[in-house]
Design an enzyme around this catalytic site. Structure first.
Site, PDB file in Angstrom:
ATOM      1  N   ASP A 129       0.858  -1.185   0.000  1.00 38.79           N
ATOM      2  CA  ASP A 129       0.000   0.000   0.000  1.00 38.79           C
ATOM      3  C   ASP A 129       0.893   1.234   0.000  1.00 38.79           C
ATOM      4  O   ASP A 129       2.011   1.196   0.503  1.00 38.79           O
ATOM      5  CB  ASP A 129      -0.871   0.037   1.270  1.00 38.79           C
ATOM      6  CG  ASP A 129      -2.012  -0.967   1.213  1.00 38.79           C
ATOM      7  OD1 ASP A 129      -2.111  -1.723   0.233  1.00 38.79           O
ATOM      8  OD2 ASP A 129      -2.806  -0.992   2.171  1.00 38.79           O
ATOM      9  N   ARG A 177      -2.324  -1.232  -8.261  1.00 38.69           N
ATOM     10  CA  ARG A 177      -3.636  -0.720  -7.841  1.00 38.69           C
ATOM     11  C   ARG A 177      -3.598   0.793  -8.038  1.00 38.69           C
ATOM     12  O   ARG A 177      -2.647   1.455  -7.614  1.00 38.69           O
ATOM     13  CB  ARG A 177      -3.875  -1.025  -6.359  1.00 38.69           C
ATOM     14  CG  ARG A 177      -5.151  -0.403  -5.821  1.00 38.69           C
ATOM     15  CD  ARG A 177      -5.187  -0.378  -4.294  1.00 38.69           C
ATOM     16  NE  ARG A 177      -5.112  -1.704  -3.725  1.00 38.69           N
ATOM     17  CZ  ARG A 177      -4.658  -1.943  -2.494  1.00 38.69           C
ATOM     18  NH1 ARG A 177      -4.232  -0.966  -1.726  1.00 38.69           N
ATOM     19  NH2 ARG A 177      -4.624  -3.178  -2.030  1.00 38.69           N
TER      20      ARG A 177
HETATM   21  P1  FDA Z   1     -14.536   9.549  -3.687  1.00 37.30           P
HETATM   22  O1  FDA Z   1     -14.425   9.507  -2.186  1.00 37.30           O
HETATM   23  O2  FDA Z   1     -13.726  10.559  -4.431  1.00 37.30           O
HETATM   24  O3  FDA Z   1     -16.048   9.681  -4.052  1.00 37.30           O
HETATM   25  C1  FDA Z   1     -16.468  10.031  -5.356  1.00 37.30           C
HETATM   26  C2  FDA Z   1     -17.963   9.818  -5.491  1.00 37.30           C
HETATM   27  O4  FDA Z   1     -18.272   8.423  -5.400  1.00 37.30           O
HETATM   28  C3  FDA Z   1     -18.779  10.478  -4.383  1.00 37.30           C
HETATM   29  O5  FDA Z   1     -19.009  11.820  -4.645  1.00 37.30           O
HETATM   30  C4  FDA Z   1     -20.045   9.620  -4.397  1.00 37.30           C
HETATM   31  O6  FDA Z   1     -20.865  10.001  -5.466  1.00 37.30           O
HETATM   32  C5  FDA Z   1     -19.490   8.231  -4.682  1.00 37.30           C
HETATM   33  N1  FDA Z   1     -19.217   7.487  -3.427  1.00 37.30           N
HETATM   34  C6  FDA Z   1     -18.026   7.354  -2.825  1.00 37.30           C
HETATM   35  N2  FDA Z   1     -18.142   6.592  -1.705  1.00 37.30           N
HETATM   36  C7  FDA Z   1     -19.431   6.250  -1.613  1.00 37.30           C
HETATM   37  C8  FDA Z   1     -20.180   5.481  -0.693  1.00 37.30           C
HETATM   38  N3  FDA Z   1     -19.610   4.907   0.377  1.00 37.30           N
HETATM   39  N4  FDA Z   1     -21.508   5.342  -0.905  1.00 37.30           N
HETATM   40  C9  FDA Z   1     -22.108   5.921  -1.984  1.00 37.30           C
HETATM   41  N5  FDA Z   1     -21.447   6.663  -2.901  1.00 37.30           N
HETATM   42  C10 FDA Z   1     -20.139   6.823  -2.716  1.00 37.30           C
HETATM   43  N6  FDA Z   1      -5.289   5.398  -0.695  1.00 37.30           N
HETATM   44  C11 FDA Z   1      -3.941   5.569  -0.541  1.00 37.30           C
HETATM   45  O7  FDA Z   1      -3.469   6.697  -0.423  1.00 37.30           O
HETATM   46  N7  FDA Z   1      -3.116   4.468  -0.534  1.00 37.30           N
HETATM   47  C12 FDA Z   1      -3.595   3.198  -0.696  1.00 37.30           C
HETATM   48  O8  FDA Z   1      -2.803   2.246  -0.676  1.00 37.30           O
HETATM   49  C13 FDA Z   1      -4.994   3.021  -0.861  1.00 37.30           C
HETATM   50  N8  FDA Z   1      -5.539   1.779  -1.030  1.00 37.30           N
HETATM   51  C14 FDA Z   1      -6.896   1.651  -1.311  1.00 37.30           C
HETATM   52  C15 FDA Z   1      -7.448   0.405  -1.593  1.00 37.30           C
HETATM   53  C16 FDA Z   1      -8.787   0.289  -1.942  1.00 37.30           C
HETATM   54  C17 FDA Z   1      -9.367  -1.065  -2.273  1.00 37.30           C
HETATM   55  C18 FDA Z   1      -9.614   1.462  -2.014  1.00 37.30           C
HETATM   56  C19 FDA Z   1     -11.058   1.377  -2.432  1.00 37.30           C
HETATM   57  C20 FDA Z   1      -9.076   2.676  -1.700  1.00 37.30           C
HETATM   58  C21 FDA Z   1      -7.728   2.791  -1.328  1.00 37.30           C
HETATM   59  N9  FDA Z   1      -7.190   4.033  -1.001  1.00 37.30           N
HETATM   60  C22 FDA Z   1      -5.818   4.157  -0.842  1.00 37.30           C
HETATM   61  C23 FDA Z   1      -8.081   5.197  -0.738  1.00 37.30           C
HETATM   62  C24 FDA Z   1      -8.273   6.061  -1.979  1.00 37.30           C
HETATM   63  O9  FDA Z   1      -7.085   6.743  -2.268  1.00 37.30           O
HETATM   64  C25 FDA Z   1      -9.399   7.073  -1.792  1.00 37.30           C
HETATM   65  O10 FDA Z   1      -9.031   7.938  -0.743  1.00 37.30           O
HETATM   66  C26 FDA Z   1     -10.754   6.469  -1.470  1.00 37.30           C
HETATM   67  O11 FDA Z   1     -11.003   5.329  -2.212  1.00 37.30           O
HETATM   68  C27 FDA Z   1     -11.882   7.503  -1.740  1.00 37.30           C
HETATM   69  O12 FDA Z   1     -11.943   7.832  -3.093  1.00 37.30           O
HETATM   70  P2  FDA Z   1     -12.983   7.128  -4.108  1.00 37.30           P
HETATM   71  O13 FDA Z   1     -12.280   6.988  -5.400  1.00 37.30           O
HETATM   72  O14 FDA Z   1     -13.454   5.854  -3.501  1.00 37.30           O
HETATM   73  O15 FDA Z   1     -14.204   8.082  -4.282  1.00 37.30           O
END
Ligand code: FDA
Length: 322
Positions: A129, A177
């Site tokens: 990670d 990833r």
């Molecule tokens: P984001 O939070 O930007 O949301 C975008 C949109 O998606 C929202 O406006 C909403 O519409 C929808 N949405 C999001 N979450 C929702 C929910 N729970 N319910 C309904 N709608 C929702 N980071 C890092 O720095 N190092 C790492 O090694 C990792 N590893 C990692 C593994 C995995 C499997 C995941 C999923 C994430 C990570 N991350 C990470 C975290 C990543 O960098 C990030 O901070 C989070 O995933 C949040 O960003 P998203 O892309 O999920 O959507």
């Protein structure tokens, strides 16, 4: 504002200790798959029955004591053995700071080498990670050093960093990833606007899908997921070249739906008592995630505003005790 508050809280050691003591009573179990290997394996078996694989994170980070880092290494090796002995479809996610990167680079390298060697023997993949900017280059160095002897390793590219495009080129031969990035980073090194981060995220995903090894697209963002579905279709990219990933407990319906549609799907399964920093980063990303915790506390449906209010109350009470 809330993002800064939760990121700040994620690094508070006293709150961390309190959370370890009271956390599961406060509902952390909605996003953490148990406190021990047995509970975690049960959760993974359940996911496997839905056609979902798992990447397992034995929670812990920013360790500053050698004994703690050695204990973390031993626990991760136990998890690798448990994956093998229970025949579950799973691999490992770990953090270099959990294994002593803040203590000594070579000490951390030796710990990682033992883990990667054991996993290699049992044919299990290890994902490094990515943490905050200060650990970015040392983490790539550890990976590149170990890749001279092992191929069962890969890492994460965070789209908020300006330098990620260069890093993805350099590491295109790894299983990667791709994420947006979870830490608070200064504008000198990272995009601050969601629009820029999202645009770069899509650019990096497309680049690795077209030119790289296996791609894990890790996001809960349905806009990105829909874009990827369209892109792989248009470019005839086979389903075995990529997977979607989400965190345990988040958007479960969408996780099952994607697996049912025939996409490879992998859930990030954190477990253990050291869940606090992990959970605070989830709140920083999306304060509505407090809802998950509050629902566990009251065991009934609440709306988002009640969730935020009650969660803030609980966290406020905890911080007054520091
Ligand atoms: P984001 O939070 O930007 O949301 C975008 C949109 O998606 C929202 O406006 C909403 O519409 C929808 N949405 C999001 N979450 C929702 C929910 N729970 N319910 C309904 N709608 C929702 N980071 C890092 O720095 N190092 C790492 O090694 C990792 N590893 C990692 C593994 C995995 C499997 C995941 C999923 C994430 C990570 N991350 C990470 C975290 C990543 O960098 C990030 O901070 C989070 O995933 C949040 O960003 P998203 O892309 O999920 O959507």
């Amino acid at each position: 504002m809330l993002k800064d508050l939760f990121i700040g809280m994620s690094q508070n050691k006293i709150l961390n200790a309190l959370a370890q003591k009271y956390g599961f009573k406060l509902g952390a179990q909605s996003v953490v798959a148990g406190t021990n290997i047995k509970e975690m394996i049960e959760s993974v078996k359940e996911l496997n029955t839905q056609g979902i694989s798992a990447t397992i994170d034995n929670l812990g980070e920013f360790v500053s004591d050698k004994q703690e880092a050695i204990a973390a290494k031993e626990q991760i090796i136990e998890v690798i053995e448990a994956i093998h002995d229970n025949h579950v479809d799973a691999h490992i996610s770990l953090k270099a700071t959990q294994l002593g990167l803040d203590i000594d680079y070579n000490f951390c390298l030796a710990n990682l080498r033992e883990i990667v060697a054991k996993a290699n023997e049992l044919n299990i993949f290890i994902n490094f990670d990515m943490e905050d900017y200060s650990h970015l280059q040392p983490s790539f160095d550890l990976l590149d050093e170990l890749s001279k002897d092992y191929s069962n390793i890969g890492t994460v590219i965070q789209s908020y960093f300006y330098q990620s495009e260069e890093n993805i080129q350099k590491h295109k031969d790894y299983r990667l990833r791709i994420v947006k990035g979870a830490y608070k980073e200064p504008m000198e090194v990272a995009y601050q606007d969601k629009k820029d981060i999202d645009e770069n995220f899509i650019k990096l995903i497309e680049s690795h899908l077209l030119h790289g090894k296996f791609t894990s697209i890790a996001t809960h963002d349905h806009h990105i997921i829909n874009h990827v579905k369209k892109f792989v279709n248009e470019h005839n990219i086979a389903k075995d070249k990529f997977e979607f990933q989400m965190l345990y407990g988040f958007r479960k319906d969408l996780q099952f739906e994607l697996a049912k549609e025939g996409y490879n799907f992998c859930t990030y399964v954190p477990f253990g008592t050291d869940w606090y920093g992990y959970f605070m980063r989830r709140l920083a990303e999306r304060p509505q995630n407090l809802n998950l915790m509050v629902k566990q506390v009251f065991n009934k449906k609440t709306n988002t505003m009640i969730g935020i209010g009650a969660g803030a109350f609980i966290l406020g009470r905890l911080s007054k005790k520091k």
